[in-house]
Design a protein around this motif. Structure first.
Motif, PDB file in Angstrom:
ATOM      1  N   GLN A 170       0.829  -1.204   0.000  1.00 29.74           N
ATOM      2  CA  GLN A 170       0.000   0.000   0.000  1.00 29.74           C
ATOM      3  C   GLN A 170       0.864   1.255   0.000  1.00 29.74           C
ATOM      4  O   GLN A 170       0.607   2.196  -0.752  1.00 29.74           O
ATOM      5  N   ARG A 171       1.912   1.267   0.816  1.00 25.55           N
ATOM      6  CA  ARG A 171       2.807   2.425   0.887  1.00 25.55           C
ATOM      7  C   ARG A 171       3.465   2.692  -0.472  1.00 25.55           C
ATOM      8  O   ARG A 171       3.487   3.827  -0.953  1.00 25.55           O
ATOM      9  N   LEU A 172       3.987   1.638  -1.090  1.00 21.48           N
ATOM     10  CA  LEU A 172       4.653   1.803  -2.388  1.00 21.48           C
ATOM     11  C   LEU A 172       3.671   2.204  -3.483  1.00 21.48           C
ATOM     12  O   LEU A 172       4.006   2.990  -4.368  1.00 21.48           O
ATOM     13  N   LEU A 208       5.462  -9.905  -9.755  1.00 24.36           N
ATOM     14  CA  LEU A 208       6.403  -9.341 -10.729  1.00 24.36           C
ATOM     15  C   LEU A 208       5.774  -8.158 -11.463  1.00 24.36           C
ATOM     16  O   LEU A 208       6.402  -7.101 -11.611  1.00 24.36           O
ATOM     17  N   ALA A 209       4.524  -8.310 -11.888  1.00 26.22           N
ATOM     18  CA  ALA A 209       3.837  -7.226 -12.589  1.00 26.22           C
ATOM     19  C   ALA A 209       3.652  -6.021 -11.672  1.00 26.22           C
ATOM     20  O   ALA A 209       3.856  -4.876 -12.094  1.00 26.22           O
ATOM     21  N   LEU A 210       3.300  -6.265 -10.410  1.00 31.02           N
ATOM     22  CA  LEU A 210       3.120  -5.178  -9.451  1.00 31.02           C
ATOM     23  C   LEU A 210       4.424  -4.415  -9.242  1.00 31.02           C
ATOM     24  O   LEU A 210       4.443  -3.189  -9.215  1.00 31.02           O
ATOM     25  N   ALA A 211       5.510  -5.152  -9.137  1.00 29.39           N
ATOM     26  CA  ALA A 211       6.825  -4.517  -8.978  1.00 29.39           C
ATOM     27  C   ALA A 211       7.152  -3.641 -10.183  1.00 29.39           C
ATOM     28  O   ALA A 211       7.668  -2.532 -10.031  1.00 29.39           O
ATOM     29  N   ARG A 212       6.835  -4.113 -11.352  1.00 27.65           N
ATOM     30  CA  ARG A 212       7.100  -3.318 -12.555  1.00 27.65           C
ATOM     31  C   ARG A 212       6.264  -2.054 -12.587  1.00 27.65           C
ATOM     32  O   ARG A 212       6.749  -0.978 -12.921  1.00 27.65           O
ATOM     33  N   PRO A 223      12.172  -3.176  -7.349  1.00 25.83           N
ATOM     34  CA  PRO A 223      12.506  -4.594  -7.477  1.00 25.83           C
ATOM     35  C   PRO A 223      11.454  -5.443  -6.755  1.00 25.83           C
ATOM     36  O   PRO A 223      10.905  -5.027  -5.729  1.00 25.83           O
ATOM     37  N   MET A 224      11.155  -6.599  -7.277  1.00 26.11           N
ATOM     38  CA  MET A 224      10.124  -7.463  -6.715  1.00 26.11           C
ATOM     39  C   MET A 224      10.363  -7.735  -5.230  1.00 26.11           C
ATOM     40  O   MET A 224       9.430  -7.702  -4.430  1.00 26.11           O
ATOM     41  N   GLU A 225      11.589  -7.971  -4.860  1.00 26.48           N
ATOM     42  CA  GLU A 225      11.896  -8.276  -3.462  1.00 26.48           C
ATOM     43  C   GLU A 225      11.590  -7.097  -2.541  1.00 26.48           C
ATOM     44  O   GLU A 225      11.314  -7.295  -1.360  1.00 26.48           O
TER      45      GLU A 225
END
Length: 95
Positions: free
Chosen positions: A20-22, A61-65, A70-72
């Motif tokens: 949520q923060r990101l 992975l899609a959310l990170a993009r 980075p996904m981690e």
């Protein structure tokens, strides 16, 4: 070789708060994510943010993009599990 049965665990509530923060930091709304993922309803995204479940690996992975991280960086680990693991390794190395 792993000498401990302790395994790092993902902190679901912490990861949800982090997602949520990101998302907010990136200026992306829940509705925009809903459209991006092609979800009929936004409940899956709210479940991620409330720490009820994790996105699938593909969705992670899609959310990170989308959030441009980075996904981690989306994941929060249970530090007690990780530090116990390292303490066990240190004890093994000293023996």
């Amino acid at each position: 070789m792993c000498v401990s049965s302790v395994f790092p665990v993902i902190d679901l509530p912490g990861t949800g708060r982090n997602i949520q923060r990101l998302r907010e930091k990136a200026g992306v709304t829940v509705r925009e994510l809903q459209a991006y993922f092609g979800f009929e309803y936004p409940q899956a995204i709210y479940k991620w943010q409330h720490g009820e479940c994790l996105p699938s690996i593909d969705n992670l992975l899609a959310l990170a993009r989308v959030l441009e991280v980075p996904m981690e960086d989306l994941l929060v680990y249970d530090d007690r599990e990780v530090s116990y693991f390292w303490q066990a390794l240190e004890g093994f190395a000293a023996a």
